[in-house]
Design an enzyme around this catalytic site. Structure first.
Site: not given
Ligand code: INI
Length: 157
Positions: A24, A58-59, A83-84, A88, A90, A129
């Site tokens: 993702f 990442s989940w 994770v952005i 979402t 989420h 990053r």
């Protein structure tokens, strides 16, 4: 009397390292992976001692890392993901569970796991990053995992 100082060396020779990387936001995570591989090689980890596992997001990182750890084949593990928040709602669940889950796996298995999961508000911040303006957190993860693997070896000896 002088004190005792214990510090993990940054030499990776002989260390077996596993990397779990989320697909993702792969634009970001592929750069993190490239950074981590470059960092491991820079610190003399042999290519045949490195295993890379791709997972959907990442989940999925905590369970994957727990399974890798249970094989006892690794001196250290690296978790890579992005994770952005913009993507979402989420975000909070995925980022929170990834962090909590990875931390729990590390304490349960007693294998060092470096948290190379970026949690940012925007794609640009994540890219910064992952090799743009602010270094590459994957590269940093490589030196951290080597230091921690060597440190734990020393503490246990
Ligand atoms: N996974 C990520 O790694 N980053 C994200 O930003 C993200 N968002 O925003 O949804 C994300 N979701 C997918 C998740 O990790 C799982 O793969 C999916 O829910 C299937 O279990």
């Amino acid at each position: 009397m002088s004190h005792t100082l214990i510090e993990g060396a940054l030499t990776g020779q002989g260390l077996r390292i596993g990397i779990a990387v989320a697909r993702f936001n792969s634009l970001v995570t592929e750069s993190l992976l490239a950074g981590a591989l470059a960092g491991l090689r820079r610190h003399s980890v042999a290519a045949h001692d490195i295993t890379v596992v791709h997972v959907p997001g990442s989940w999925e990182l905590p369970l994957t890392l727990a399974t890798l750890a249970s094989t006892k084949k690794y001196d250290g593990l690296i978790a890579l993901g992005a994770v952005i928040r913009g993507d979402t709602p989420h975000f909070d669940y995925v980022a929170g569970e990834a962090a909590k889950g990875i931390g729990a796996v590390m304490l349960k298995t007693e294998i060092p796991i470096v948290f190379g999961v970026l949690t940012t508000n925007t794609l640009e911040q994540a890219m910064d990053r992952a090799g743009a303006k602010s270094g590459n957190k994957g590269y940093d993860a490589a030196s951290t995992v080597i230091e921690m693997a060597n440190l734990l070896r020393e503490l246990r000896a």
